[in-house]
Design a protein around this motif. Structure first.
Motif, PDB file in Angstrom:
ATOM      1  N   ARG A   4     -10.426  -1.239   4.510  1.00 17.02           N
ATOM      2  CA  ARG A   4     -10.142   0.170   4.375  1.00 17.02           C
ATOM      3  C   ARG A   4      -8.885   0.490   5.172  1.00 17.02           C
ATOM      4  O   ARG A   4      -8.794   0.173   6.348  1.00 17.02           O
ATOM      5  N   LEU A   5      -7.891   1.106   4.525  1.00 14.47           N
ATOM      6  CA  LEU A   5      -6.620   1.403   5.169  1.00 14.47           C
ATOM      7  C   LEU A   5      -6.708   2.763   5.858  1.00 14.47           C
ATOM      8  O   LEU A   5      -6.975   3.781   5.206  1.00 14.47           O
ATOM      9  N   ALA A   6      -6.469   2.781   7.157  1.00 12.95           N
ATOM     10  CA  ALA A   6      -6.691   3.986   7.950  1.00 12.95           C
ATOM     11  C   ALA A   6      -5.716   5.108   7.583  1.00 12.95           C
ATOM     12  O   ALA A   6      -6.102   6.284   7.545  1.00 12.95           O
ATOM     13  N   HIS A   7      -4.464   4.788   7.326  1.00 12.38           N
ATOM     14  CA  HIS A   7      -3.476   5.834   7.095  1.00 12.38           C
ATOM     15  C   HIS A   7      -3.733   6.582   5.792  1.00 12.38           C
ATOM     16  O   HIS A   7      -3.693   7.820   5.766  1.00 12.38           O
ATOM     17  N   SER A   8      -3.995   5.879   4.715  1.00 18.92           N
ATOM     18  CA  SER A   8      -4.198   6.500   3.404  1.00 18.92           C
ATOM     19  C   SER A   8      -5.657   6.685   3.044  1.00 18.92           C
ATOM     20  O   SER A   8      -5.976   7.388   2.080  1.00 18.92           O
ATOM     21  N   ASP A   9      -6.564   6.026   3.789  1.00 23.04           N
ATOM     22  CA  ASP A   9      -8.002   6.010   3.511  1.00 23.04           C
ATOM     23  C   ASP A   9      -8.308   5.408   2.137  1.00 23.04           C
ATOM     24  O   ASP A   9      -9.281   5.762   1.478  1.00 23.04           O
ATOM     25  N   LEU A  10      -7.461   4.469   1.712  1.00 24.95           N
ATOM     26  CA  LEU A  10      -7.690   3.759   0.462  1.00 24.95           C
ATOM     27  C   LEU A  10      -8.222   2.361   0.746  1.00 24.95           C
ATOM     28  O   LEU A  10      -7.994   1.804   1.818  1.00 24.95           O
ATOM     29  N   LEU A  11      -8.930   1.801  -0.232  1.00 27.83           N
ATOM     30  CA  LEU A  11      -9.444   0.445  -0.106  1.00 27.83           C
ATOM     31  C   LEU A  11      -8.414  -0.541  -0.640  1.00 27.83           C
ATOM     32  O   LEU A  11      -7.946  -0.419  -1.783  1.00 27.83           O
ATOM     33  N   ALA A  12      -8.037  -1.506   0.187  1.00 25.15           N
ATOM     34  CA  ALA A  12      -7.156  -2.587  -0.245  1.00 25.15           C
ATOM     35  C   ALA A  12      -8.006  -3.816  -0.506  1.00 25.15           C
ATOM     36  O   ALA A  12      -8.852  -4.187   0.318  1.00 25.15           O
ATOM     37  N   ARG A  13      -7.761  -4.466  -1.629  1.00 25.56           N
ATOM     38  CA  ARG A  13      -8.592  -5.614  -2.014  1.00 25.56           C
ATOM     39  C   ARG A  13      -7.710  -6.706  -2.586  1.00 25.56           C
ATOM     40  O   ARG A  13      -6.797  -6.433  -3.379  1.00 25.56           O
ATOM     41  N   ILE A  14      -7.972  -7.936  -2.185  1.00 24.47           N
ATOM     42  CA  ILE A  14      -7.271  -9.091  -2.739  1.00 24.47           C
ATOM     43  C   ILE A  14      -8.245  -9.832  -3.642  1.00 24.47           C
ATOM     44  O   ILE A  14      -9.362 -10.161  -3.227  1.00 24.47           O
ATOM     45  N   ARG A  15      -7.825 -10.075  -4.879  1.00 27.49           N
ATOM     46  CA  ARG A  15      -8.707 -10.681  -5.878  1.00 27.49           C
ATOM     47  C   ARG A  15      -7.942 -11.723  -6.681  1.00 27.49           C
ATOM     48  O   ARG A  15      -6.709 -11.684  -6.760  1.00 27.49           O
ATOM     49  N   PRO A  16      -8.649 -12.693  -7.281  1.00 29.34           N
ATOM     50  CA  PRO A  16      -7.989 -13.620  -8.202  1.00 29.34           C
ATOM     51  C   PRO A  16      -7.363 -12.856  -9.350  1.00 29.34           C
ATOM     52  O   PRO A  16      -7.891 -11.831  -9.798  1.00 29.34           O
ATOM     53  N   ASP A  17      -6.214 -13.323  -9.830  1.00 28.18           N
ATOM     54  CA  ASP A  17      -5.523 -12.582 -10.894  1.00 28.18           C
ATOM     55  C   ASP A  17      -6.119 -12.815 -12.272  1.00 28.18           C
ATOM     56  O   ASP A  17      -5.755 -12.119 -13.228  1.00 28.18           O
TER      57      ASP A  17
END
Length: 289
Positions: A4-17
């Protein structure tokens, strides 16, 4: 992996393409922001990043190390590209989301030997703290050969990073061979692009430079459709064009992705005027993207 990104409050996720076992995508707020091929960092999927890579390559002879500043981290796709094509290049990245660089490098390790300094903060403030000679916070390495501006908060570019004063600061941190590349995402009509290009054009004029180049999909420019465009400027482009007036255009057109369009500073100025004329009247003002 996710954070969870504190500045934007968005979820960042890394996934297979979903295409290969060594390809991965970074999603922020459910939108794909970056792509990385761990096996071959020179593979760049996003079209606008491939165009920026062509601008990056303009700053020095093939394979020669360069001092590079990335304003906006993403998945560090371009930092990986620079290390793969120019090993030993000192690089720095500025990212306002404190959690993002750690998430990216944990899930997608950087190529061996990458020399990357990570700074957390606002791009304009960190750029100002660098100092006009690039010495503060840059290891005494002098000015930057390349500065890439690819900054978003959520899905928008912070307004203060789209103005003439900010672009003037970027130009002031470039070396004699330096180039800057700016990613501009916009809606149909390209009014925000025109405003940002006008601001960069004013900054280049104040710096004694010819103006800004535009790299984009050919159809996008013909139809003024939504999408990403790249603005490029800097003393390095002036020197390259002086030796071969059409060389830059030919090189960037050949590099694609296709169908490609490359506008020189005079053509970019005419495009700006055409967009502004089309938008004249009661339509809403452009908004940052």
């Amino acid at each position: 992996m996710s954070a969870r990104l504190a500045h934007s409050d968005l979820l960042a996720r890394i996934r297979p393409d979903g295409y290969s076992e060594h390809g991965f995508a970074l999603d922020v707020g459910g939108v794909e922001q970056s792509h990385v091929d761990l096996e071959d960092p020179t593979v760049i999927r996003h079209e606008y990043l491939r165009r920026i890579a062509h601008v990056v390559d303009t700053a020095a002879e093939p394979g020669a190390p360069m001092h590079v500043l990335h304003l906006g981290a993403g998945a560090l796709t371009l930092a990986r590209y620079v290390q793969a094509t120019r090993p030993g290049s000192p690089q720095a990245v500025v990212e306002i989301e404190r959690e993002l660089p750690g998430l990216v490098t944990s899930a997608l390790p950087l190529p061996r030997g990458t020399d990357l300094e990570v700074r957390i903060g606002d791009a304009a403030q960190e750029l100002a703290a660098t100092g006009a000679d690039g010495s503060a916070r840059s290891g005494g390495r002098g000015r930057f050969d390349v500065i890439v501006v690819d900054v978003f908060s959520g899905q928008s570019t912070p307004a203060h990073l789209t103005r003439e004063g900010f672009f003037a600061d970027v130009l002031g941190r470039l070396s004699e061979r330096g180039v800057m590349a700016v990613n501009v995402g916009d809606d149909a009509g390209l009014r925000f692009f025109a405003a940002q290009a006008r601001a960069l054009d004013a900054a280049t004029e104040a710096a004694g430079l010819a103006g800004a180049w535009t790299l984009a999909d050919e159809h996008l420019l013909r139809s003024l459709d939504e999408g990403n465009l790249v603005l490029a400027a800097g003393p390095g482009l002036e020197r390259s064009r002086g030796a071969d007036p059409e060389g830059l255009r030919e090189r960037w057109l050949a590099g694609g992705p296709h169908p490609a369009a490359v506008l020189d500073p005079a053509e970019t100025s005419r495009l700006i005027s055409a967009i502004e004329e089309d938008a004249h009247g009661s339509r809403p003002a452009p908004r940052p993207r």
